[in-house]
Scaffold this active site. Sequence first.
Site, PDB file in Angstrom:
ATOM      1  N   HIS A  81      -5.644  -0.936  11.616  1.00  0.00           N
ATOM      2  CA  HIS A  81      -5.107  -1.539  10.393  1.00  0.00           C
ATOM      3  C   HIS A  81      -5.924  -2.769  10.031  1.00  0.00           C
ATOM      4  O   HIS A  81      -6.391  -3.498  10.912  1.00  0.00           O
ATOM      5  CB  HIS A  81      -3.646  -1.936  10.639  1.00  0.00           C
ATOM      6  CG  HIS A  81      -2.883  -2.325   9.415  1.00  0.00           C
ATOM      7  ND1 HIS A  81      -2.755  -1.520   8.311  1.00  0.00           N
ATOM      8  CD2 HIS A  81      -2.170  -3.452   9.124  1.00  0.00           C
ATOM      9  CE1 HIS A  81      -2.004  -2.119   7.397  1.00  0.00           C
ATOM     10  NE2 HIS A  81      -1.642  -3.300   7.869  1.00  0.00           N
TER      11      HIS A  81
ATOM     12  N   GLN B  22       0.807  -1.221   0.000  1.00  0.00           N
ATOM     13  CA  GLN B  22       0.000   0.000   0.000  1.00  0.00           C
ATOM     14  C   GLN B  22       0.837   1.266   0.000  1.00  0.00           C
ATOM     15  O   GLN B  22       0.306   2.368  -0.165  1.00  0.00           O
ATOM     16  CB  GLN B  22      -0.937   0.011   1.202  1.00  0.00           C
ATOM     17  CG  GLN B  22      -0.240   0.189   2.546  1.00  0.00           C
ATOM     18  CD  GLN B  22      -1.200   0.078   3.710  1.00  0.00           C
ATOM     19  OE1 GLN B  22      -1.536  -1.019   4.143  1.00  0.00           O
ATOM     20  NE2 GLN B  22      -1.648   1.219   4.222  1.00  0.00           N
TER      21      GLN B  22
ATOM     22  N   ASN C 190      -0.073  -9.167   5.215  1.00  0.00           N
ATOM     23  CA  ASN C 190      -0.058  -7.712   5.368  1.00  0.00           C
ATOM     24  C   ASN C 190      -0.055  -7.061   3.986  1.00  0.00           C
ATOM     25  O   ASN C 190      -0.045  -7.741   2.960  1.00  0.00           O
ATOM     26  CB  ASN C 190       1.159  -7.287   6.194  1.00  0.00           C
ATOM     27  CG  ASN C 190       0.932  -5.977   6.926  1.00  0.00           C
ATOM     28  OD1 ASN C 190       0.059  -5.184   6.571  1.00  0.00           O
ATOM     29  ND2 ASN C 190       1.712  -5.733   7.950  1.00  0.00           N
TER      30      ASN C 190
ATOM     31  N   CYS D 293      -5.093   0.195   3.624  1.00  0.00           N
ATOM     32  CA  CYS D 293      -5.010  -1.216   4.016  1.00  0.00           C
ATOM     33  C   CYS D 293      -6.339  -1.926   3.902  1.00  0.00           C
ATOM     34  O   CYS D 293      -6.407  -3.092   3.510  1.00  0.00           O
ATOM     35  CB  CYS D 293      -4.471  -1.332   5.438  1.00  0.00           C
ATOM     36  SG  CYS D 293      -5.587  -0.633   6.691  1.00  0.00           S
TER      37      CYS D 293
END
Length: 439
Positions: free
Chosen positions: A357, A62, A379, A68
Amino acid sequence: MTLTKDFTQKLYDNFAQNAKYRAVENAATKNGLLNALENRASHAANLPEFSIDLTKDPVANQKQSGRCWMFAALNTFRHKTIANFKLDNFEFSQAYTFFWDKYEKSNWFFEQLLANPDMDKEHLRFLLQTPQGDGGQWDMIVAIFQKYGVVPKAIYPESVASSASRELDQYLDKLLRQDAQLLLEAAKAGKDTVALREELLAEIFNYLAATLGLPPQDFDFAIRDKEGKNLTKFSGTPQEFYDQFVGVDLNEYVSVINAPTADKPYNQSYTVEFLGNVVGSKPVKHLNVEMDRFKKLAIAQMQQGETVWFGCDVGQVSNRSAGLLTLDAYDFETALDIKFTQDKASRLDYAESLMTHAMVITGVDLDENDQSTKWKIENSWGKDAGAFDGYFVASDEWMDEFTYQIVVRKEFLTAEELAAYEGESKVLLPWDPMGALAI
Protein backbone atom coordinates in the site's frame (compact mmCIF):
# COMPACT_ATOMS: atom_id res chain seq x y z
CA MET A 1 5.16 -36.74 10.77
CA THR A 2 1.63 -38.08 10.97
CA LEU A 3 -0.78 -36.34 13.29
CA THR A 4 -1.79 -39.12 15.65
CA LYS A 5 -4.97 -39.22 17.72
CA ASP A 6 -2.94 -39.26 20.96
CA PHE A 7 -0.96 -36.17 19.98
CA THR A 8 -4.08 -34.21 19.06
CA GLN A 9 -5.84 -35.33 22.24
CA LYS A 10 -2.91 -33.99 24.27
CA LEU A 11 -3.26 -30.58 22.58
CA TYR A 12 -7.03 -30.64 23.12
CA ASP A 13 -6.67 -31.41 26.84
CA ASN A 14 -3.98 -28.75 27.34
CA PHE A 15 -6.20 -26.07 25.86
CA ALA A 16 -9.33 -27.23 27.67
CA GLN A 17 -7.55 -27.13 31.01
CA ASN A 18 -5.97 -23.69 30.52
CA ALA A 19 -8.24 -21.05 32.07
CA LYS A 20 -6.51 -18.19 30.24
CA TYR A 21 -7.01 -19.82 26.85
CA ARG A 22 -10.68 -20.50 27.60
CA ALA A 23 -11.18 -16.85 28.54
CA VAL A 24 -9.55 -15.76 25.29
CA GLU A 25 -11.72 -18.28 23.43
CA ASN A 26 -14.86 -16.69 24.86
CA ALA A 27 -13.68 -13.17 24.03
CA ALA A 28 -12.45 -13.99 20.51
CA THR A 29 -15.44 -16.05 19.42
CA LYS A 30 -17.79 -13.32 20.62
CA ASN A 31 -15.90 -10.23 19.47
CA GLY A 32 -13.37 -11.43 16.86
CA LEU A 33 -9.71 -12.23 17.45
CA LEU A 34 -8.19 -8.78 17.00
CA ASN A 35 -10.92 -6.99 18.93
CA ALA A 36 -10.34 -9.42 21.79
CA LEU A 37 -6.56 -8.87 21.75
CA GLU A 38 -6.55 -5.11 21.20
CA ASN A 39 -4.04 -3.30 23.43
CA ARG A 40 -5.53 -0.10 24.90
CA ALA A 41 -2.09 1.22 25.88
CA SER A 42 -1.12 1.66 22.21
CA HIS A 43 -3.85 4.33 21.87
CA ALA A 44 -2.47 6.53 24.62
CA ALA A 45 1.11 6.18 23.35
CA ASN A 46 0.21 7.33 19.82
CA LEU A 47 -1.95 10.43 20.11
CA PRO A 48 -2.23 12.50 16.89
CA GLU A 49 0.07 15.36 17.91
CA PHE A 50 3.19 16.09 15.86
CA SER A 51 6.02 18.60 15.91
CA ILE A 52 5.86 18.76 12.10
CA ASP A 53 2.28 18.66 10.79
CA LEU A 54 2.06 19.79 7.17
CA THR A 55 -1.60 19.40 6.25
CA LYS A 56 -5.10 18.80 7.49
CA ASP A 57 -6.63 18.64 4.00
CA PRO A 58 -9.65 16.31 3.71
CA VAL A 59 -8.70 12.70 2.97
CA ALA A 60 -9.59 11.17 -0.42
CA ASN A 61 -11.15 7.75 -0.97
CA GLN A 62 -9.91 5.14 -3.45
CA LYS A 63 -13.01 3.04 -2.72
CA GLN A 64 -12.97 -0.55 -4.02
CA SER A 65 -9.92 -0.19 -6.24
CA GLY A 66 -6.17 -0.65 -5.98
CA ARG A 67 -5.24 2.92 -6.86
CA CYS A 68 -3.49 3.93 -3.63
CA TRP A 69 -0.21 4.69 -5.44
CA MET A 70 -2.06 7.12 -7.72
CA PHE A 71 -3.99 8.67 -4.85
CA ALA A 72 -0.81 9.10 -2.82
CA ALA A 73 1.04 10.79 -5.69
CA LEU A 74 -1.89 13.03 -6.57
CA ASN A 75 -2.33 13.88 -2.89
CA THR A 76 1.24 15.21 -2.72
CA PHE A 77 0.31 17.49 -5.65
CA ARG A 78 -3.06 18.36 -4.12
CA HIS A 79 -1.50 19.79 -0.97
CA LYS A 80 0.55 22.20 -3.08
CA THR A 81 -2.42 23.17 -5.26
CA ILE A 82 -4.71 23.82 -2.30
CA ALA A 83 -2.06 25.99 -0.64
CA ASN A 84 -0.95 27.84 -3.78
CA PHE A 85 -4.46 28.69 -4.97
CA LYS A 86 -5.88 29.16 -1.42
CA LEU A 87 -8.62 26.54 -1.82
CA ASP A 88 -10.82 24.79 0.73
CA ASN A 89 -10.31 21.48 -1.07
CA PHE A 90 -9.38 20.11 -4.47
CA GLU A 91 -8.81 16.72 -6.08
CA PHE A 92 -7.13 15.69 -9.29
CA SER A 93 -8.86 12.94 -11.26
CA GLN A 94 -7.61 9.55 -10.15
CA ALA A 95 -9.88 7.98 -12.78
CA TYR A 96 -7.98 9.82 -15.52
CA THR A 97 -4.61 8.36 -14.51
CA PHE A 98 -6.34 4.99 -14.03
CA PHE A 99 -7.52 4.97 -17.66
CA TRP A 100 -4.12 5.70 -19.15
CA ASP A 101 -2.35 3.30 -16.81
CA LYS A 102 -4.64 0.45 -17.91
CA TYR A 103 -4.04 1.30 -21.56
CA GLU A 104 -0.27 1.56 -21.14
CA LYS A 105 -0.02 -1.58 -19.00
CA SER A 106 -1.76 -3.56 -21.73
CA ASN A 107 0.86 -2.42 -24.25
CA TRP A 108 3.63 -3.08 -21.70
CA PHE A 109 2.36 -6.64 -21.32
CA PHE A 110 2.52 -7.14 -25.08
CA GLU A 111 6.03 -5.66 -25.14
CA GLN A 112 7.36 -8.12 -22.55
CA LEU A 113 5.83 -11.08 -24.39
CA LEU A 114 7.15 -10.12 -27.81
CA ALA A 115 10.62 -9.19 -26.55
CA ASN A 116 11.19 -12.88 -25.86
CA PRO A 117 8.49 -15.15 -27.33
CA ASP A 118 10.47 -18.22 -26.23
CA MET A 119 10.86 -17.20 -22.57
CA ASP A 120 10.89 -19.99 -19.99
CA LYS A 121 7.64 -21.21 -18.49
CA GLU A 122 8.29 -19.63 -15.08
CA HIS A 123 8.61 -16.13 -16.54
CA LEU A 124 5.66 -16.65 -18.88
CA ARG A 125 3.51 -17.91 -16.01
CA PHE A 126 4.41 -14.81 -13.99
CA LEU A 127 3.29 -12.52 -16.81
CA LEU A 128 0.08 -14.42 -17.46
CA GLN A 129 -0.86 -14.65 -13.79
CA THR A 130 -1.62 -10.92 -13.71
CA PRO A 131 -1.35 -9.38 -17.20
CA GLN A 132 -2.20 -6.02 -15.64
CA GLY A 133 -3.59 -4.81 -12.34
CA ASP A 134 -4.58 -1.76 -10.38
CA GLY A 135 -1.34 -1.50 -8.41
CA GLY A 136 1.88 0.31 -9.15
CA GLN A 137 4.98 2.09 -7.93
CA TRP A 138 6.23 5.67 -7.96
CA ASP A 139 8.18 5.60 -11.22
CA MET A 140 5.15 4.11 -12.95
CA ILE A 141 2.84 6.97 -11.98
CA VAL A 142 5.56 9.44 -12.97
CA ALA A 143 5.54 7.88 -16.45
CA ILE A 144 1.77 8.50 -16.68
CA PHE A 145 2.04 12.11 -15.46
CA GLN A 146 4.86 12.94 -17.86
CA LYS A 147 3.04 11.49 -20.87
CA TYR A 148 -0.60 12.36 -20.15
CA GLY A 149 -0.62 15.16 -17.58
CA VAL A 150 -3.45 15.49 -15.05
CA VAL A 151 -7.01 16.82 -14.98
CA PRO A 152 -9.36 17.95 -12.20
CA LYS A 153 -11.72 15.36 -10.79
CA ALA A 154 -14.62 17.58 -11.84
CA ILE A 155 -13.56 17.21 -15.50
CA TYR A 156 -13.12 13.42 -15.46
CA PRO A 157 -15.12 12.08 -12.50
CA GLU A 158 -15.31 8.60 -11.05
CA SER A 159 -17.18 5.83 -12.85
CA VAL A 160 -18.57 2.60 -11.45
CA ALA A 161 -15.51 0.76 -12.80
CA SER A 162 -12.92 3.16 -11.37
CA SER A 163 -14.55 3.08 -7.93
CA ALA A 164 -14.95 -0.72 -7.93
CA SER A 165 -12.49 -2.20 -10.39
CA ARG A 166 -12.86 -5.98 -9.93
CA GLU A 167 -15.16 -6.45 -12.92
CA LEU A 168 -13.07 -4.20 -15.16
CA ASP A 169 -9.90 -6.11 -14.27
CA GLN A 170 -11.49 -9.53 -14.63
CA TYR A 171 -12.47 -9.04 -18.25
CA LEU A 172 -9.42 -7.00 -19.21
CA ASP A 173 -7.15 -9.80 -17.94
CA LYS A 174 -9.27 -12.34 -19.77
CA LEU A 175 -8.86 -10.34 -22.98
CA LEU A 176 -5.11 -9.89 -22.48
CA ARG A 177 -4.47 -13.61 -21.94
CA GLN A 178 -6.33 -14.32 -25.16
CA ASP A 179 -4.29 -11.63 -26.89
CA ALA A 180 -1.10 -13.18 -25.51
CA GLN A 181 -1.91 -16.45 -27.22
CA LEU A 182 -2.62 -14.71 -30.52
CA LEU A 183 0.59 -12.66 -30.41
CA LEU A 184 2.88 -15.49 -29.35
CA GLU A 185 1.47 -17.89 -31.91
CA ALA A 186 1.95 -15.24 -34.62
CA ALA A 187 5.49 -14.46 -33.46
CA LYS A 188 6.52 -18.12 -33.33
CA ALA A 189 5.09 -18.61 -36.83
CA GLY A 190 7.30 -15.79 -38.07
CA LYS A 191 4.37 -13.50 -38.86
CA ASP A 192 4.42 -9.70 -38.54
CA THR A 193 2.85 -8.87 -35.18
CA VAL A 194 2.71 -5.09 -35.57
CA ALA A 195 -0.69 -4.90 -37.29
CA LEU A 196 -2.13 -7.55 -35.00
CA ARG A 197 -0.86 -5.70 -31.92
CA GLU A 198 -2.45 -2.46 -33.11
CA GLU A 199 -5.73 -4.25 -33.71
CA LEU A 200 -5.67 -5.73 -30.21
CA LEU A 201 -4.79 -2.37 -28.63
CA ALA A 202 -7.73 -0.76 -30.44
CA GLU A 203 -10.01 -3.35 -28.90
CA ILE A 204 -8.56 -2.65 -25.45
CA PHE A 205 -8.89 1.12 -25.87
CA ASN A 206 -12.55 0.75 -26.83
CA TYR A 207 -13.16 -1.48 -23.81
CA LEU A 208 -11.56 1.05 -21.45
CA ALA A 209 -13.32 4.06 -22.98
CA ALA A 210 -16.70 2.35 -22.77
CA THR A 211 -16.08 1.27 -19.17
CA LEU A 212 -14.28 4.26 -17.67
CA GLY A 213 -15.32 6.99 -20.09
CA LEU A 214 -13.37 8.68 -22.88
CA PRO A 215 -10.74 10.94 -21.25
CA PRO A 216 -10.47 14.59 -22.32
CA GLN A 217 -7.76 15.78 -24.67
CA ASP A 218 -8.38 19.44 -23.85
CA PHE A 219 -10.83 21.21 -21.57
CA ASP A 220 -11.92 24.43 -19.88
CA PHE A 221 -11.85 24.80 -16.11
CA ALA A 222 -12.26 27.54 -13.51
CA ILE A 223 -11.83 27.57 -9.76
CA ARG A 224 -12.32 30.27 -7.12
CA ASP A 225 -10.36 30.60 -3.88
CA LYS A 226 -11.95 29.85 -0.51
CA GLU A 227 -12.63 33.54 0.15
CA GLY A 228 -14.51 33.85 -3.14
CA LYS A 229 -12.25 36.63 -4.42
CA ASN A 230 -9.82 35.22 -6.98
CA LEU A 231 -11.03 33.21 -9.97
CA THR A 232 -8.45 31.12 -11.83
CA LYS A 233 -9.38 30.07 -15.37
CA PHE A 234 -7.78 27.40 -17.53
CA SER A 235 -8.17 26.29 -21.12
CA GLY A 236 -5.82 23.73 -22.61
CA THR A 237 -4.51 20.17 -22.46
CA PRO A 238 -3.95 17.90 -19.43
CA GLN A 239 -0.21 18.40 -19.85
CA GLU A 240 -0.65 22.17 -19.73
CA PHE A 241 -2.91 21.79 -16.69
CA TYR A 242 -0.10 19.90 -14.94
CA ASP A 243 2.33 22.71 -15.72
CA GLN A 244 0.00 25.40 -14.35
CA PHE A 245 -1.52 23.64 -11.34
CA VAL A 246 1.32 21.31 -10.26
CA GLY A 247 4.54 22.44 -11.90
CA VAL A 248 6.72 19.85 -10.15
CA ASP A 249 9.80 18.55 -12.00
CA LEU A 250 9.38 14.84 -11.43
CA ASN A 251 12.89 14.11 -12.68
CA GLU A 252 14.16 15.60 -9.41
CA TYR A 253 12.64 12.79 -7.31
CA VAL A 254 14.10 9.37 -6.53
CA SER A 255 12.74 6.19 -4.98
CA VAL A 256 14.59 5.12 -1.84
CA ILE A 257 14.01 1.70 -0.28
CA ASN A 258 14.95 -0.14 2.88
CA ALA A 259 15.45 -3.84 2.11
CA PRO A 260 17.81 -5.30 4.74
CA THR A 261 18.19 -8.69 3.04
CA ALA A 262 21.56 -10.29 2.29
CA ASP A 263 21.00 -10.16 -1.47
CA LYS A 264 20.60 -6.37 -1.54
CA PRO A 265 23.65 -4.47 -0.24
CA TYR A 266 23.03 -0.88 0.81
CA ASN A 267 24.03 2.10 -1.34
CA GLN A 268 23.26 0.17 -4.51
CA SER A 269 20.49 0.82 -7.03
CA TYR A 270 18.04 -1.87 -8.11
CA THR A 271 15.50 -2.40 -10.84
CA VAL A 272 13.07 -5.27 -11.36
CA GLU A 273 12.55 -7.40 -14.45
CA PHE A 274 9.15 -6.88 -16.17
CA LEU A 275 8.27 -4.01 -13.81
CA GLY A 276 6.80 -0.94 -15.50
CA ASN A 277 3.82 0.36 -17.43
CA VAL A 278 4.83 2.83 -20.17
CA VAL A 279 7.03 1.48 -22.95
CA GLY A 280 9.85 3.96 -23.52
CA SER A 281 9.74 5.52 -20.05
CA LYS A 282 12.64 5.43 -17.62
CA PRO A 283 12.93 2.16 -15.68
CA VAL A 284 11.60 1.69 -12.17
CA LYS A 285 14.65 2.23 -9.98
CA HIS A 286 15.38 2.14 -6.24
CA LEU A 287 18.30 3.16 -4.02
CA ASN A 288 18.66 0.88 -0.98
CA VAL A 289 19.74 2.58 2.27
CA GLU A 290 19.79 1.75 5.97
CA MET A 291 16.62 2.54 7.92
CA ASP A 292 18.07 5.39 10.00
CA ARG A 293 19.16 7.15 6.81
CA PHE A 294 15.82 6.32 5.19
CA LYS A 295 13.94 8.12 7.97
CA LYS A 296 16.31 11.10 7.99
CA LEU A 297 15.63 11.63 4.27
CA ALA A 298 11.88 11.67 4.85
CA ILE A 299 12.26 14.07 7.77
CA ALA A 300 14.52 16.39 5.76
CA GLN A 301 11.89 16.72 3.04
CA MET A 302 9.15 17.45 5.55
CA GLN A 303 11.33 20.04 7.29
CA GLN A 304 11.36 21.82 3.92
CA GLY A 305 7.54 21.80 3.95
CA GLU A 306 6.93 18.91 1.54
CA THR A 307 4.99 15.71 2.21
CA VAL A 308 6.43 12.28 1.33
CA TRP A 309 4.99 9.48 -0.83
CA PHE A 310 5.76 6.13 0.80
CA GLY A 311 5.05 2.41 0.46
CA CYS A 312 4.48 -0.01 3.31
CA ASP A 313 2.80 -3.25 4.38
CA VAL A 314 -0.31 -1.60 5.79
CA GLY A 315 -2.03 -4.80 6.92
CA GLN A 316 0.67 -5.68 9.45
CA VAL A 317 -0.57 -5.15 13.03
CA SER A 318 -2.84 -2.42 11.75
CA ASN A 319 -5.75 -1.23 13.88
CA ARG A 320 -7.86 0.17 11.06
CA SER A 321 -10.79 1.26 13.21
CA ALA A 322 -8.50 3.24 15.54
CA GLY A 323 -6.22 4.53 12.78
CA LEU A 324 -3.11 3.10 14.46
CA LEU A 325 -0.09 1.34 12.96
CA THR A 326 1.81 0.07 16.00
CA LEU A 327 3.72 -3.09 16.89
CA ASP A 328 1.81 -3.37 20.17
CA ALA A 329 -1.66 -2.98 18.66
CA TYR A 330 -2.59 -6.53 19.68
CA ASP A 331 -1.26 -8.60 22.55
CA PHE A 332 -0.86 -12.16 21.28
CA GLU A 333 1.86 -13.03 23.77
CA THR A 334 -0.09 -12.35 26.95
CA ALA A 335 -3.30 -13.88 25.61
CA LEU A 336 -2.03 -16.92 23.73
CA ASP A 337 1.71 -17.20 24.47
CA ILE A 338 2.37 -16.50 20.78
CA LYS A 339 5.36 -14.33 19.95
CA PHE A 340 6.20 -13.20 16.42
CA THR A 341 9.99 -13.19 16.19
CA GLN A 342 10.88 -12.66 12.52
CA ASP A 343 12.84 -9.52 11.73
CA LYS A 344 12.34 -7.33 8.65
CA ALA A 345 14.80 -9.25 6.49
CA SER A 346 13.33 -12.61 7.45
CA ARG A 347 9.82 -11.45 6.69
CA LEU A 348 10.95 -10.43 3.20
CA ASP A 349 12.87 -13.67 2.63
CA TYR A 350 10.04 -15.89 3.86
CA ALA A 351 7.18 -14.15 2.02
CA GLU A 352 5.62 -12.82 5.22
CA SER A 353 5.77 -9.18 4.19
CA LEU A 354 6.25 -6.84 1.24
CA MET A 355 4.97 -3.46 0.13
CA THR A 356 1.19 -3.60 -0.27
CA HIS A 357 0.00 0.00 0.00
CA ALA A 358 1.14 3.56 -0.71
CA MET A 359 0.18 6.59 1.39
CA VAL A 360 1.60 10.01 2.24
CA ILE A 361 3.66 10.98 5.27
CA THR A 362 2.35 14.41 6.26
CA GLY A 363 3.90 14.83 9.69
CA VAL A 364 6.34 13.50 12.25
CA ASP A 365 6.91 13.97 15.97
CA LEU A 366 10.53 14.57 16.95
CA ASP A 367 12.06 14.32 20.41
CA GLU A 368 14.62 16.69 21.93
CA ASN A 369 17.36 14.99 19.89
CA ASP A 370 15.43 15.34 16.63
CA GLN A 371 14.74 11.60 16.57
CA SER A 372 11.37 10.47 15.23
CA THR A 373 8.89 8.95 17.67
CA LYS A 374 5.71 8.69 15.57
CA TRP A 375 4.46 9.66 12.12
CA LYS A 376 1.31 11.20 10.67
CA ILE A 377 -0.02 9.28 7.68
CA GLU A 378 -2.55 10.43 5.10
CA ASN A 379 -4.43 7.38 3.84
CA SER A 380 -6.81 7.11 0.88
CA TRP A 381 -9.62 5.13 2.49
CA GLY A 382 -11.93 8.10 3.13
CA LYS A 383 -12.52 10.22 6.22
CA ASP A 384 -14.26 7.45 8.16
CA ALA A 385 -11.27 5.09 8.20
CA GLY A 386 -9.56 5.29 11.57
CA ALA A 387 -10.32 7.75 14.34
CA PHE A 388 -8.59 10.85 12.93
CA ASP A 389 -10.68 11.85 9.88
CA GLY A 390 -8.90 9.35 7.66
CA TYR A 391 -5.37 10.09 8.87
CA PHE A 392 -3.40 7.36 10.67
CA VAL A 393 -0.68 7.43 13.33
CA ALA A 394 2.31 5.10 12.88
CA SER A 395 4.76 4.43 15.69
CA ASP A 396 8.44 4.81 14.87
CA GLU A 397 9.00 1.11 15.56
CA TRP A 398 6.22 0.17 13.11
CA MET A 399 7.80 2.34 10.42
CA ASP A 400 11.13 0.59 10.99
CA GLU A 401 9.61 -2.84 10.44
CA PHE A 402 6.98 -2.37 7.74
CA THR A 403 7.94 0.64 5.61
CA TYR A 404 9.86 -0.17 2.45
CA GLN A 405 9.88 2.84 0.13
CA ILE A 406 9.87 6.64 0.17
CA VAL A 407 10.22 9.23 -2.59
CA VAL A 408 12.40 12.27 -1.95
CA ARG A 409 14.06 15.02 -3.92
CA LYS A 410 17.57 14.31 -5.18
CA GLU A 411 18.92 17.33 -3.31
CA PHE A 412 18.65 15.46 0.00
CA LEU A 413 20.95 12.65 -1.14
CA THR A 414 24.69 12.79 -0.57
CA ALA A 415 26.94 12.83 -3.63
CA GLU A 416 27.78 9.18 -2.98
CA GLU A 417 24.12 8.21 -2.70
CA LEU A 418 23.20 10.04 -5.88
CA ALA A 419 26.08 8.37 -7.74
CA ALA A 420 24.88 4.98 -6.49
CA TYR A 421 21.32 5.72 -7.61
CA GLU A 422 22.40 6.89 -11.05
CA GLY A 423 24.92 4.07 -11.49
CA GLU A 424 24.28 0.67 -12.99
CA SER A 425 21.33 -1.05 -11.33
CA LYS A 426 21.21 -4.68 -10.28
CA VAL A 427 18.26 -6.38 -12.00
CA LEU A 428 16.03 -8.31 -9.63
CA LEU A 429 13.78 -11.21 -10.66
CA PRO A 430 10.15 -10.33 -11.44
CA TRP A 431 8.89 -11.96 -8.24
CA ASP A 432 11.33 -10.18 -5.93
CA PRO A 433 9.46 -8.45 -3.05
CA MET A 434 10.88 -5.08 -4.14
CA GLY A 435 8.81 -5.49 -7.30
CA ALA A 436 5.57 -5.60 -5.32
CA LEU A 437 2.85 -3.23 -6.44
CA ALA A 438 1.03 -0.94 -4.00
CA ILE A 439 -2.75 -1.30 -4.15
